[in-house]
Scaffold this active site. Structure first.
Site, mmCIF file in Angstrom:
data_model
loop_
_atom_site.group_PDB
_atom_site.id
_atom_site.type_symbol
_atom_site.label_atom_id
_atom_site.label_comp_id
_atom_site.label_asym_id
_atom_site.label_seq_id
_atom_site.Cartn_x
_atom_site.Cartn_y
_atom_site.Cartn_z
ATOM 1 N N GLY A 219 4.798 7.774 2.007
ATOM 2 C CA GLY A 219 5.661 6.717 1.507
ATOM 3 C C GLY A 219 4.855 5.496 1.125
ATOM 4 O O GLY A 219 3.710 5.605 0.689
ATOM 5 N N GLY B 216 0.829 5.597 0.917
ATOM 6 C CA GLY B 216 0.179 6.743 1.552
ATOM 7 C C GLY B 216 0.857 8.023 1.116
ATOM 8 O O GLY B 216 1.715 8.022 0.212
ATOM 9 N N GLY B 217 0.482 9.117 1.778
ATOM 10 C CA GLY B 217 1.037 10.403 1.395
ATOM 11 C C GLY B 217 2.522 10.537 1.673
ATOM 12 O O GLY B 217 3.219 11.305 1.007
ATOM 13 N N ASP C 186 -2.258 9.086 18.486
ATOM 14 C CA ASP C 186 -3.022 9.043 17.231
ATOM 15 C C ASP C 186 -3.782 7.723 17.108
ATOM 16 O O ASP C 186 -3.851 7.137 16.018
ATOM 17 C CB ASP C 186 -2.097 9.247 16.028
ATOM 18 C CG ASP C 186 -2.867 9.585 14.758
ATOM 19 O OD1 ASP C 186 -3.999 10.090 14.863
ATOM 20 O OD2 ASP C 186 -2.345 9.339 13.654
ATOM 21 N N GLY D 77 0.824 -1.206 0.000
ATOM 22 C CA GLY D 77 0.000 0.000 0.000
ATOM 23 C C GLY D 77 0.852 1.248 0.000
ATOM 24 O O GLY D 77 2.034 1.217 0.362
ATOM 25 N N VAL E 56 4.465 0.837 1.753
ATOM 26 C CA VAL E 56 4.809 -0.384 2.480
ATOM 27 C C VAL E 56 4.866 -1.534 1.480
ATOM 28 O O VAL E 56 3.965 -1.682 0.635
ATOM 29 C CB VAL E 56 3.773 -0.694 3.580
ATOM 30 C CG1 VAL E 56 4.152 -1.994 4.302
ATOM 31 C CG2 VAL E 56 3.681 0.456 4.566
#
Length: 336
Positions: A33, A30-31, A145, A28, A35
């Site tokens: 980096g 994300g903004g 978080d 996957g 995985v």
């Protein structure tokens, strides 16, 4: 090289990083980096490699968060916290973490699919989250978080939804002296729906009780399908959290046990001194709810069994009486 960060990350598939991690596939992105699934060529073990993109790695705050994630997860040893085995940089200079490879889905995906969860599942998942926090807080780490996206539900032989807490990127390491470099500018870090009032106001002395507020919000959403404070904008959510008490969860789901509703209400208190003061205390109350729920379920099954068996018994008795009557009648006829 002129390539975009995403291109550099795409080119990692099929390569070998740090001389031993063969990148098998992208899991996957994300903004910040991506995985990847990888294999440690030396021992054949499958792992996950989390990379920062080239542009992101040049951002000092992002790099600090990445390093902090490794430190926090390593300090807070718990079966309910994702393991990080190693860290380093690729041949292209991209920072990476080597993590355990998880199979399953995050709680966000589960809620998106099912809407809301039953009481026992909610409490069972909540107790596992609190076991992770108990270890993290004991090691001086505040996650800051917690949200359904960071609660991963893996699979084990004895537990179909084994909780792993992930993403300690904005965690606070309380044993580190000095100014918190991630919040010294008064930035509000975290996800609004699950943020405590003190975190929403950027208090300098954030402690483990902010995580317990987040757990209360996650429990609320698991039961109802929606967070305790809803509003159309990020800012409006923060204002609601700071100025309004959460509604009683039973106003939305009346069959929630009173004891569980009290646990959630206490976790969501705006004044942190009125909340649970430790993950251990909240865990004890949640485990008591789980025991009560299982005892009630067992009692209900037993009672249902009695009522189901009763008609069968009466029917069998009527059948035997009828048989005896027929036999007696036939016997009388034969004698006649």
């Amino acid at each position: 090289s002129g390539k975009q960060p995403s291109d550099e990350l795409d080119l990692l598939v099929g390569s070998t990083v740090a001389g031993k991690y063969h990148i098998d596939r992208l899991i996957g992105r994300g903004g910040m980096g991506a995985v990847f699934q990888a294999t440690n060529a030396a021992i054949g073990k499958r792992v996950a490699l989390k990379f920062l993109g080239a542009a992101t790695s040049k951002d000092s705050d992002a790099a600090t968060r990445f390093q902090r994630e490794a430190e926090a997860a390593s300090l807070a040893e718990s079966p309910h916290i994702v393991q990080i085995f190693d860290s380093g940089r690729s041949e292209q200079g991209l920072p990476f973490l080597v993590m355990e490879l998880l199979t399953g889905e995050d709680l966000r995906a589960r809620l998106r699919r099912e809407g809301r969860l039953d009481v026992e599942t909610t409490v069972r998942l909540g107790t596992q989250v609190l076991k992770a926090l108990r270890q993290a807080h004991a090691a001086g780490i505040v996650h800051r978080d917690l949200k359904p996206d960071n609660v991963f539900l893996g699979r084990r032989d004895d537990e179909p939804s084994f909780v792993k807490i992930v993403d300690f990127g904005i965690s606070k390491l309380q044993q580190h002296a000095g100014v918190d470099t991630l919040t010294h500018k008064g930035a509000v870090l975290g996800t609004a729906f699950y943020m405590s009032p003190e975190q929403a106001q950027s208090f300098a002395d954030i402690d483990g009780r902010t995580d317990l507020f987040s757990v209360g919000a996650i429990l609320f959403e698991m039961l109802t399908g929606e967070p305790p404070h809803g509003a159309p904008t990020y800012e409006a959510v923060l204002i609601a959290i700071c100025t309004r008490d959460a509604v009683d969860v039973r106003t939305l789901v009346p069959d929630v046990p009173e004891k569980l509703a009290r646990v959630i209400a206490r976790a969501l208190r705006r004044e942190r001194d009125e909340r649970y003061q430790s993950a251990t205390d909240m865990l004890a109350d949640l485990e008591a709810v789980l025991r009560q729920s299982r005892e009630l379920a067992a009692k209900t099954r037993t009672t249902a069994g009695v009522w189901l068996d009763a008609p069968k018994s009466r029917k069998a008795e009527r059948y035997r009486t009828l048989v005896f009557a027929v036999v007696a009648a036939l016997g009388g006829f034969a004698v006649a």
